[in-house]
Design a protein around this motif. Structure first.
Motif, PDB file in Angstrom:
ATOM      1  N   ASN A   1       0.948  -1.168  -0.035  1.00  0.00           N
ATOM      2  CA  ASN A   1      -0.107   0.096   0.132  1.00  0.00           C
ATOM      3  C   ASN A   1       0.890   1.238   0.036  1.00  0.00           C
ATOM      4  N   ALA A   2       0.778   2.154  -0.837  1.00  0.00           N
ATOM      5  CA  ALA A   2       1.677   3.419  -1.099  1.00  0.00           C
ATOM      6  C   ALA A   2       1.868   3.924   0.234  1.00  0.00           C
ATOM      7  N   SER A   3       0.461   4.413   0.531  1.00  0.00           N
ATOM      8  CA  SER A   3       0.620   5.157   1.954  1.00  0.00           C
ATOM      9  C   SER A   3       1.247   4.524   3.040  1.00  0.00           C
ATOM     10  N   LEU A   4       1.347   3.118   3.343  1.00  0.00           N
ATOM     11  CA  LEU A   4       1.865   2.475   4.575  1.00  0.00           C
ATOM     12  C   LEU A   4       3.351   2.526   4.123  1.00  0.00           C
ATOM     13  N   ASN A   5       3.613   2.468   2.739  1.00  0.00           N
ATOM     14  CA  ASN A   5       5.148   2.443   2.396  1.00  0.00           C
ATOM     15  C   ASN A   5       5.651   3.781   2.829  1.00  0.00           C
ATOM     16  N   ALA A   6       4.738   4.890   2.351  1.00  0.00           N
ATOM     17  CA  ALA A   6       5.461   6.366   2.879  1.00  0.00           C
ATOM     18  C   ALA A   6       5.509   6.432   4.529  1.00  0.00           C
ATOM     19  N   ALA A   7       4.532   6.009   5.029  1.00  0.00           N
ATOM     20  CA  ALA A   7       4.643   5.760   6.511  1.00  0.00           C
ATOM     21  C   ALA A   7       5.950   5.107   6.957  1.00  0.00           C
TER      22      ALA A   7
ATOM     23  N   PRO B   1       2.828   5.118  15.760  1.00  0.00           N
ATOM     24  CA  PRO B   1       2.383   4.426  14.381  1.00  0.00           C
ATOM     25  C   PRO B   1       1.312   4.896  13.931  1.00  0.00           C
ATOM     26  N   LEU B   2       0.137   4.855  14.799  1.00  0.00           N
ATOM     27  CA  LEU B   2      -1.172   5.225  14.222  1.00  0.00           C
ATOM     28  C   LEU B   2      -1.077   6.560  13.742  1.00  0.00           C
ATOM     29  N   ASP B   3      -0.528   7.651  14.536  1.00  0.00           N
ATOM     30  CA  ASP B   3      -0.410   9.062  13.773  1.00  0.00           C
ATOM     31  C   ASP B   3       0.334   9.267  12.434  1.00  0.00           C
ATOM     32  N   ARG B   4       1.462   8.203  12.247  1.00  0.00           N
ATOM     33  CA  ARG B   4       2.219   8.282  10.901  1.00  0.00           C
ATOM     34  C   ARG B   4       1.255   7.601   9.872  1.00  0.00           C
ATOM     35  N   VAL B   5       0.357   6.583  10.165  1.00  0.00           N
ATOM     36  CA  VAL B   5      -0.373   6.088   8.942  1.00  0.00           C
ATOM     37  C   VAL B   5      -1.577   7.034   8.759  1.00  0.00           C
TER      38      VAL B   5
ATOM     39  N   VAL C   1      -0.158   9.965   6.621  1.00  0.00           N
ATOM     40  CA  VAL C   1       0.003   9.736   5.259  1.00  0.00           C
ATOM     41  C   VAL C   1      -1.395   9.628   4.389  1.00  0.00           C
ATOM     42  N   GLY C   2      -2.487   9.447   5.176  1.00  0.00           N
ATOM     43  CA  GLY C   2      -3.835   9.321   4.564  1.00  0.00           C
ATOM     44  C   GLY C   2      -4.230   7.923   4.391  1.00  0.00           C
ATOM     45  N   TYR C   3      -3.620   7.085   5.042  1.00  0.00           N
ATOM     46  CA  TYR C   3      -4.224   5.691   4.915  1.00  0.00           C
ATOM     47  C   TYR C   3      -5.429   5.560   5.388  1.00  0.00           C
ATOM     48  N   GLY C   4      -6.438   5.094   4.638  1.00  0.00           N
ATOM     49  CA  GLY C   4      -7.917   4.827   5.092  1.00  0.00           C
ATOM     50  C   GLY C   4      -8.283   3.748   5.707  1.00  0.00           C
ATOM     51  N   GLY C   5      -7.562   2.734   6.166  1.00  0.00           N
ATOM     52  CA  GLY C   5      -7.844   1.662   6.852  1.00  0.00           C
ATOM     53  C   GLY C   5      -7.370   1.727   8.305  1.00  0.00           C
TER      54      GLY C   5
ATOM     55  N   ASP D   1      -2.770  -5.162   3.876  1.00  0.00           N
ATOM     56  CA  ASP D   1      -1.960  -4.003   3.438  1.00  0.00           C
ATOM     57  C   ASP D   1      -0.742  -4.104   3.982  1.00  0.00           C
ATOM     58  N   LEU D   2       0.313  -3.798   3.420  1.00  0.00           N
ATOM     59  CA  LEU D   2       1.750  -3.859   3.734  1.00  0.00           C
ATOM     60  C   LEU D   2       2.593  -2.476   3.543  1.00  0.00           C
ATOM     61  N   GLY D   3       3.104  -1.857   4.391  1.00  0.00           N
ATOM     62  CA  GLY D   3       4.246  -0.888   4.142  1.00  0.00           C
ATOM     63  C   GLY D   3       5.447  -1.362   4.464  1.00  0.00           C
ATOM     64  N   PHE D   4       6.501  -1.133   3.703  1.00  0.00           N
ATOM     65  CA  PHE D   4       7.873  -1.551   3.889  1.00  0.00           C
ATOM     66  C   PHE D   4       8.687  -0.784   3.401  1.00  0.00           C
ATOM     67  N   SER D   5       9.888  -0.295   4.289  1.00  0.00           N
ATOM     68  CA  SER D   5      10.746   0.609   3.739  1.00  0.00           C
ATOM     69  C   SER D   5      12.066   0.497   4.744  1.00  0.00           C
ATOM     70  N   TRP D   6      13.150   1.283   4.467  1.00  0.00           N
ATOM     71  CA  TRP D   6      14.097   1.202   5.086  1.00  0.00           C
ATOM     72  C   TRP D   6      15.063   2.614   5.023  1.00  0.00           C
ATOM     73  N   PHE D   7      16.012   2.791   5.694  1.00  0.00           N
ATOM     74  CA  PHE D   7      16.973   4.016   5.760  1.00  0.00           C
ATOM     75  C   PHE D   7      18.309   3.249   5.870  1.00  0.00           C
ATOM     76  N   GLN D   8      19.414   3.317   4.986  1.00  0.00           N
ATOM     77  CA  GLN D   8      20.520   3.144   5.130  1.00  0.00           C
ATOM     78  C   GLN D   8      21.621   4.159   5.256  1.00  0.00           C
ATOM     79  N   GLU D   9      22.254   4.196   6.366  1.00  0.00           N
ATOM     80  CA  GLU D   9      23.518   4.998   6.743  1.00  0.00           C
ATOM     81  C   GLU D   9      24.702   4.841   6.010  1.00  0.00           C
ATOM     82  N   ALA D  10      25.510   5.761   5.803  1.00  0.00           N
ATOM     83  CA  ALA D  10      26.602   5.708   5.337  1.00  0.00           C
ATOM     84  C   ALA D  10      27.314   4.421   5.804  1.00  0.00           C
ATOM     85  N   SER D  11      27.449   4.174   7.247  1.00  0.00           N
ATOM     86  CA  SER D  11      28.101   3.169   7.787  1.00  0.00           C
ATOM     87  C   SER D  11      27.477   1.890   7.217  1.00  0.00           C
ATOM     88  N   GLY D  12      26.430   1.558   6.591  1.00  0.00           N
ATOM     89  CA  GLY D  12      25.685   0.437   6.425  1.00  0.00           C
ATOM     90  C   GLY D  12      24.596   0.219   7.269  1.00  0.00           C
TER      91      GLY D  12
END
Length: 190
Positions: free
Chosen positions: A70-76, A100-104, A107-111, A149-160
């Motif tokens: 779900n694009a909204s959950l991916n954004a959150a 987590p509830l505030d974040r979804v 981003v406008g998640y309707g579920g 629905d699934l949202g999945f993402s990451w952030f990778q630092e310079a250290s790895g």
């Protein structure tokens, strides 16, 4: 209950058929001596699809229906992964105090939010998924039969170091009207 051997077999099987490795050609090492998994530019879709395939294989083994991105959950999830890096701690609250509830909602998640798993690691998405399956709280979020629905993402630092965030939800009227609260699990990391 899914047995640890089955989890390992499913995750390793998916890793083997996932195509070329998404990482360094020569292994890099993290400060603690752990190998660093580098996510190369242009491979983001492959990482997400491997995770989705792995999660759905585990859900199928548990008798749960598949989930879809779900694009909204991916954004959150992306927002929270980056924010955990800024805070330098894996936890479920944003630097502005958001849940987590505030974040979804932002981003406008309707579920209805069902759960969130987070991790701070140098490991791959499939190794992280396997680590989440080892803990009852995080495994329950992955295998929740109500999740659609699934949202999945990451952030990778310079250290790895990678900050992973996974969010699940359901947009059905029954789920939205259900007053049950969302599940958040303690961070997984090794």
């Amino acid at each position: 209950m899914i047995r640890p051997v089955l989890v390992s077999a499913v995750v390793l099987g998916l890793a083997a058929c996932g195509g070329p490795a998404v990482g360094p050609t020569t292994p890099a090492m993290a400060p603690g001596g752990q190998q660093v998994y580098r996510i190369q530019p242009g491979t983001e879709d492959a990482v997400q699809l491997r995770f989705l395939d792995g999660m759905n294989a585990l859900r199928q083994a548990a008798g749960a229906p598949p989930v879809a991105f779900n694009a909204s959950l991916n954004a959150a999830a992306a927002t929270h992964a980056r924010d955990m890096s800024v805070q330098n701690r894996p936890w479920h609250f944003g630097s502005d105090g958001s849940s987590p509830l505030d974040r979804v909602r932002r981003v406008g998640y309707g579920g209805r939010l069902l759960g969130e798993n987070i991790s701070e690691t140098f490991e791959t998405e499939l190794e992280t998924l396997a680590a989440w399956m080892e803990t009852p709280e995080t495994r329950t979020i992955i295998t929740d039969p109500q999740a659609t629905d699934l949202g999945f993402s990451w952030f990778q630092e310079a250290s790895g170091k990678i900050w992973w965030t996974m969010v699940t939800g359901n947009r059905s009227a029954a789920a939205i009207n259900n007053a049950a609260t969302a599940a958040v699990a303690p961070p997984a990391g090794r």
